[in-house]
Design an enzyme around this catalytic site. Structure first.
Site, PDB file in Angstrom:
ATOM      1  N   ASP A   1     -14.131   5.399   1.631  1.00  0.00           N
ATOM      2  CA  ASP A   1     -13.042   5.346   2.597  1.00  0.00           C
ATOM      3  C   ASP A   1     -12.290   6.674   2.692  1.00  0.00           C
ATOM      4  O   ASP A   1     -11.823   7.049   3.769  1.00  0.00           O
ATOM      5  CB  ASP A   1     -12.073   4.229   2.226  1.00  0.00           C
ATOM      6  N   ASP A   2     -12.182   7.385   1.585  1.00  0.00           N
ATOM      7  CA  ASP A   2     -11.430   8.650   1.605  1.00  0.00           C
ATOM      8  C   ASP A   2     -12.133   9.684   2.468  1.00  0.00           C
ATOM      9  O   ASP A   2     -11.502  10.539   3.069  1.00  0.00           O
ATOM     10  CB  ASP A   2     -11.262   9.188   0.186  1.00  0.00           C
TER      11      ASP A   2
ATOM     12  N   TYR B   1       0.840  -1.193   0.000  1.00  0.00           N
ATOM     13  CA  TYR B   1       0.000   0.000   0.000  1.00  0.00           C
ATOM     14  C   TYR B   1       0.883   1.255   0.000  1.00  0.00           C
ATOM     15  O   TYR B   1       1.993   1.221  -0.505  1.00  0.00           O
ATOM     16  CB  TYR B   1      -1.049  -0.060   1.142  1.00  0.00           C
TER      17      TYR B   1
ATOM     18  N   LYS C   1      -6.094  -2.297  -1.480  1.00  0.00           N
ATOM     19  CA  LYS C   1      -7.013  -2.177  -0.336  1.00  0.00           C
ATOM     20  C   LYS C   1      -7.623  -3.538   0.001  1.00  0.00           C
ATOM     21  O   LYS C   1      -7.792  -3.892   1.168  1.00  0.00           O
ATOM     22  CB  LYS C   1      -8.128  -1.184  -0.662  1.00  0.00           C
TER      23      LYS C   1
ATOM     24  N   ARG D   1      -8.699  10.467  -8.461  1.00  0.00           N
ATOM     25  CA  ARG D   1      -7.848  11.092  -7.440  1.00  0.00           C
ATOM     26  C   ARG D   1      -7.094   9.988  -6.708  1.00  0.00           C
ATOM     27  O   ARG D   1      -7.461   9.580  -5.622  1.00  0.00           O
ATOM     28  CB  ARG D   1      -8.714  11.918  -6.480  1.00  0.00           C
TER      29      ARG D   1
ATOM     30  N   ASN E   1      -0.789  11.823   1.270  1.00  0.00           N
ATOM     31  CA  ASN E   1      -0.070  10.668   0.734  1.00  0.00           C
ATOM     32  C   ASN E   1       0.270  10.887  -0.737  1.00  0.00           C
ATOM     33  O   ASN E   1      -0.429  11.641  -1.407  1.00  0.00           O
ATOM     34  CB  ASN E   1      -0.955   9.412   0.833  1.00  0.00           C
TER      35      ASN E   1
ATOM     36  N   GLU F   1     -13.682   4.359  -3.816  1.00  0.00           N
ATOM     37  CA  GLU F   1     -12.279   4.587  -3.494  1.00  0.00           C
ATOM     38  C   GLU F   1     -11.605   5.527  -4.487  1.00  0.00           C
ATOM     39  O   GLU F   1     -11.638   5.287  -5.697  1.00  0.00           O
ATOM     40  CB  GLU F   1     -11.581   3.218  -3.511  1.00  0.00           C
ATOM     41  N   ASP F   2     -11.015   6.577  -3.971  1.00  0.00           N
ATOM     42  CA  ASP F   2     -10.223   7.499  -4.796  1.00  0.00           C
ATOM     43  C   ASP F   2     -10.979   8.073  -5.992  1.00  0.00           C
ATOM     44  O   ASP F   2     -10.448   8.157  -7.109  1.00  0.00           O
ATOM     45  CB  ASP F   2      -8.895   6.842  -5.216  1.00  0.00           C
TER      46      ASP F   2
HETATM   47  P1  NAD Z   1      -9.379  16.359  -2.395  1.00  0.00           P
HETATM   48  O1  NAD Z   1      -8.949  16.562  -3.803  1.00  0.00           O
HETATM   49  O2  NAD Z   1     -10.802  16.029  -2.125  1.00  0.00           O
HETATM   50  O3  NAD Z   1      -9.032  17.669  -1.547  1.00  0.00           O
HETATM   51  C1  NAD Z   1      -7.823  18.359  -1.623  1.00  0.00           C
HETATM   52  C2  NAD Z   1      -8.017  19.690  -0.955  1.00  0.00           C
HETATM   53  O4  NAD Z   1      -6.740  20.303  -0.860  1.00  0.00           O
HETATM   54  C3  NAD Z   1      -8.920  20.645  -1.720  1.00  0.00           C
HETATM   55  O5  NAD Z   1      -9.774  21.315  -0.826  1.00  0.00           O
HETATM   56  C4  NAD Z   1      -7.960  21.640  -2.320  1.00  0.00           C
HETATM   57  O6  NAD Z   1      -8.523  22.929  -2.453  1.00  0.00           O
HETATM   58  C5  NAD Z   1      -6.871  21.648  -1.261  1.00  0.00           C
HETATM   59  N1  NAD Z   1      -5.634  22.147  -1.793  1.00  0.00           N
HETATM   60  C6  NAD Z   1      -5.027  21.856  -2.955  1.00  0.00           C
HETATM   61  N2  NAD Z   1      -3.940  22.616  -3.105  1.00  0.00           N
HETATM   62  C7  NAD Z   1      -3.851  23.398  -2.023  1.00  0.00           C
HETATM   63  C8  NAD Z   1      -2.969  24.396  -1.602  1.00  0.00           C
HETATM   64  N3  NAD Z   1      -1.968  24.761  -2.358  1.00  0.00           N
HETATM   65  N4  NAD Z   1      -3.183  24.983  -0.408  1.00  0.00           N
HETATM   66  C9  NAD Z   1      -4.220  24.636   0.335  1.00  0.00           C
HETATM   67  N5  NAD Z   1      -5.102  23.693   0.002  1.00  0.00           N
HETATM   68  C10 NAD Z   1      -4.917  23.097  -1.173  1.00  0.00           C
HETATM   69  O7  NAD Z   1      -8.427  15.249  -1.815  1.00  0.00           O
HETATM   70  P2  NAD Z   1      -8.621  14.431  -0.454  1.00  0.00           P
HETATM   71  O8  NAD Z   1      -9.318  13.157  -0.728  1.00  0.00           O
HETATM   72  O9  NAD Z   1      -9.194  15.298   0.599  1.00  0.00           O
HETATM   73  O10 NAD Z   1      -7.100  14.062  -0.135  1.00  0.00           O
HETATM   74  C11 NAD Z   1      -6.157  15.060   0.169  1.00  0.00           C
HETATM   75  C12 NAD Z   1      -4.865  14.412   0.636  1.00  0.00           C
HETATM   76  O11 NAD Z   1      -5.094  13.694   1.820  1.00  0.00           O
HETATM   77  C13 NAD Z   1      -4.239  13.443  -0.362  1.00  0.00           C
HETATM   78  O12 NAD Z   1      -2.855  13.640  -0.418  1.00  0.00           O
HETATM   79  C14 NAD Z   1      -4.523  12.111   0.223  1.00  0.00           C
HETATM   80  O13 NAD Z   1      -3.534  11.170  -0.084  1.00  0.00           O
HETATM   81  C15 NAD Z   1      -4.529  12.410   1.692  1.00  0.00           C
HETATM   82  N6  NAD Z   1      -5.315  11.423   2.443  1.00  0.00           N
HETATM   83  C16 NAD Z   1      -4.710  10.821   3.490  1.00  0.00           C
HETATM   84  C17 NAD Z   1      -5.383   9.875   4.215  1.00  0.00           C
HETATM   85  C18 NAD Z   1      -4.711   9.235   5.386  1.00  0.00           C
HETATM   86  O14 NAD Z   1      -3.578   9.450   5.626  1.00  0.00           O
HETATM   87  N7  NAD Z   1      -5.354   8.449   6.183  1.00  0.00           N
HETATM   88  C19 NAD Z   1      -6.664   9.521   3.845  1.00  0.00           C
HETATM   89  C20 NAD Z   1      -7.280  10.163   2.774  1.00  0.00           C
HETATM   90  C21 NAD Z   1      -6.590  11.130   2.081  1.00  0.00           C
END
Ligand code: NAD
Length: 557
Positions: free
Chosen positions: A273-274, A108, A179, A161, A414, A250-251
């Site tokens: 899950d996200d 993963y 997953k 995504r 991530n 997912e994603d």
């Molecule tokens: P998403 O696309 O739904 O949201 C991303 C957000 O980040 C948006 O609101 C966007 O406006 C904002 N953003 C982008 N560029 C930016 C900047 N320069 N400054 C401020 N904000 C900015 O994506 P998501 O599903 O919310 O995932 C976001 C991140 O979180 C990814 O990297 C993902 O890998 C990570 N994530 C981690 C976990 C975990 O660790 N458990 C779980 C889910 C997602």
């Protein structure tokens, strides 16, 4: 004998398997490779098809581990493990489970991210189903091509995504595959029941569409009615072909993720899950952190960088939890603040706010930068879910440490390359006082004679247990209360020894126990709330435990 009976023979729900000769050796769910015993070799027509010496599974694990560690890169390790999974699933899961901390980062995040980027080049054997826009009108028929008609757990992506890596189209297949491997390794869902699916609706990424090895349809991502009708046909087909299946979205990109979740969660047992898994794991980390900082959940002020699926998902579950502690919904929402790509999310910012952000757009002057937002709002916790590498600067972390004795700093983006800061930076810039967690793993940090062990806020702590509990109880729906119960359960499983090291999650080595407890909490909720499809057993935990897949060889002869 048809494949359903053959596979179900290995499951706790079915009968015994019967296959022979090379059929047995090429069937990864049944194959034991060099571990077939003398009696089995005679009884099952295997004599001569294998080298003479019989190995134990322990010896096979040792040999496999040695081969794996010789691989020069993480991607080579991923390819090696994929080949093993396609050859001998029991051995694959035994290896993963016995060396979970070493294996999860390969199967993963972070390695799976690189594997997705290169999925076209490293693709060798099919695993899962690809459904493209070209298959419209035939989705149910294609689902029936899946050789395991009893599939009960589907992870589906449309690749828009993938982690924080953007729109990878069907290259994203690595994610559902990974997953589902975690469901089996971490919660013991039998691999027979798992089905990874990728929906290919095109990609926005031109470099992929024009790449010679691209594996998808070469068109821009479908939107609007074309997309919605495709998803509707897909959901209808799933309900028809796999009526007992639980589906994990997912994603998906966030314009679709929220809509699909709210549109389908009551029609099809499903979750995202996200949004929901992330919410639960982050909330658990926050709850565990309170044991170090003191204070209640309702007293926290959280500033999120990133207002997408992860950020608003966490905030929504925080609100549910804070309301359970006595706050009103308005009060609870007022404790969550967001900075997105355009600055602080406030009323009258002058742009059109997506529906999921509106509840958190407070009546407050606009602030352009995260640094100024931290200084002005003085949050107790800073949570990065933006995919913005290095967005938590020294000034930001140091300010958090000026405001709070123990600042909570979670850099959840991530893969590792996208983390808002590293563990070393978080501890270094806060005199070792930050309570840090990340999405992808970071090694422990030695600072001024103290060892800090960063927690990994990995959804793997949550979704396998939630899925297992829902499957065993045959839940019709997965509710927010179930995710809250999962978060509370996980937070309680953090030991004082973990906290002493600064780690707000249990060790991954306890993942099976964690998943079992979470599954129990989720099933409890399903039975209690009238959402279960079967009668409540006398002992829910034992009922679930007895159904968990353990990677041990069965005697065939
Ligand atoms: P998403 O696309 O739904 O949201 C991303 C957000 O980040 C948006 O609101 C966007 O406006 C904002 N953003 C982008 N560029 C930016 C900047 N320069 N400054 C401020 N904000 C900015 O994506 P998501 O599903 O919310 O995932 C976001 C991140 O979180 C990814 O990297 C993902 O890998 C990570 N994530 C981690 C976990 C975990 O660790 N458990 C779980 C889910 C997602």
């Amino acid at each position: 004998m048809n494949s359903q009976n053959a596979f179900e023979g290995l499951s706790p729900w079915g009968e015994l398997p019967h296959q022979r000769g090379t059929n047995l050796l090429t069937e990864p769910l049944l194959n034991k490779g060099t571990a077939f015993t003398e009696r089995e070799r005679d009884a099952l027509g295997l004599r001569g098809l294998l080298p003479p010496r019989v190995f134990t599974i322990e010896e096979q694990v040792e040999r496999t581990l040695m081969n794996l560690r010789r691989k020069p890169s993480a991607l080579e390790k991923y390819i090696y493990l994929t080949a093993l999974q396609n050859r001998n699933e029991v051995l694959f899961y035994r290896l993963v489970l016995d060396h979970i901390e070493e294996m999860v980062p390969i199967i993963y995040t972070p390695t799976v991210g690189q594997a997705c980027l290169e999925y076209g080049a490293i693709y060798r054997r099919p695993r899962g189903l690809f459904l493209s826009l070209n298959d419209r009108g035939h989705l149910a028929e294609i689902l029936r091509h899946w050789p395991q008609p009893g599939a009960r757990l589907i992870v589906v992506t449309d690749g828009e995504r993938i982690l924080g890596l953007g729109d990878l189209g069907p290259l994203g297949m690595g994610i559902p595959v990974g997953k589902l491997s975690l469901y089996t390794a971490c919660a013991g869902v039998h691999p027979y029941y798992t089905l990874p699916i990728t929906l290919d609706v095109g990609t926005e990424t031109e470099a992929l569409r024009t790449h010679p090895y691209y594996i998808g349809i070469r068109q821009k991502r479908a939107r609007g009615a074309v997309y919605d009708e495709f998803i509707e046909e897909f959901v209808t087909a799933v309900k028809e072909v796999f009526p007992k299946a639980l589906l994990q979205w997912e994603d998906f990109g966030n314009t679709n993720a929220f809509r699909l979740l709210s549109g389908y969660r009551h029609r099809l047992c499903s979750f995202n899950d996200d949004i929901q898994g992330t919410a639960s794991v982050a909330l658990a980390g926050l709850m565990a952190a309170l044991r170090l900082t003191g204070g209640s959940l309702a007293q926290q002020k959280i500033l999120f960088l990133g207002a997408g699926e992860a950020g608003t998902g966490i905030a929504d579950l925080f609100v549910t939890a804070a309301c359970a502690e006595g706050l009103s919904e308005t009060q609870a929402r007022a404790r969550c603040w967001f900075v997105d790509s355009k600055g602080l999310v406030v009323k009258n910012r002058g742009d059109h706010l997506a529906a999921h952000k509106v509840h958190y757009a407070h009546d407050h002057p606009f602030i352009a930068t995260l640094t100024d937002a931290v200084k002005t709002l003085r949050p107790t916790a800073l949570i990065g879910v933006s995919g913005m590498t290095a967005a938590f600067t020294q000034e930001i972390v140091a300010t958090m440490a000026q405001i709070n004795k123990r600042p909570v700093v979670f850099a959840l983006s991530n893969p590792t390359s996208k983390a808002e800061c590293t563990a070393e930076q978080a501890y270094g810039w806060s005199d070792g006082r930050a309570i840090f967690a990340s999405g992808s793993p970071f090694p422990p940090v030695e600072l001024n004679g103290h060892r800090h062990v960063p927690g990994q806020g990995n959804n793997v702590y949550i979704f396998p247990g939630v899925g297992l509990g829902a499957l065993v109880s045959e839940a019709r729906e997965i509710t927010d209360d179930m995710f809250l119960a999962a978060a509370r359960t996980l937070a309680q499983l953090v030991e004082p020894e973990d906290l002493a090291l600064g780690r707000v999650y249990p060790s991954l080595t306890k993942i099976r126990e964690v998943s079992l407890k979470i599954a129990t909490a989720v099933a409890e909720a399903a039975y209690r709330d009238g959402l279960a499809g079967r009668a409540r057993p006398a002992d829910i935990t034992e009922d679930i435990r007895s159904r968990m897949f353990n990677p041990v060889y069965r005697d065939y002869a």
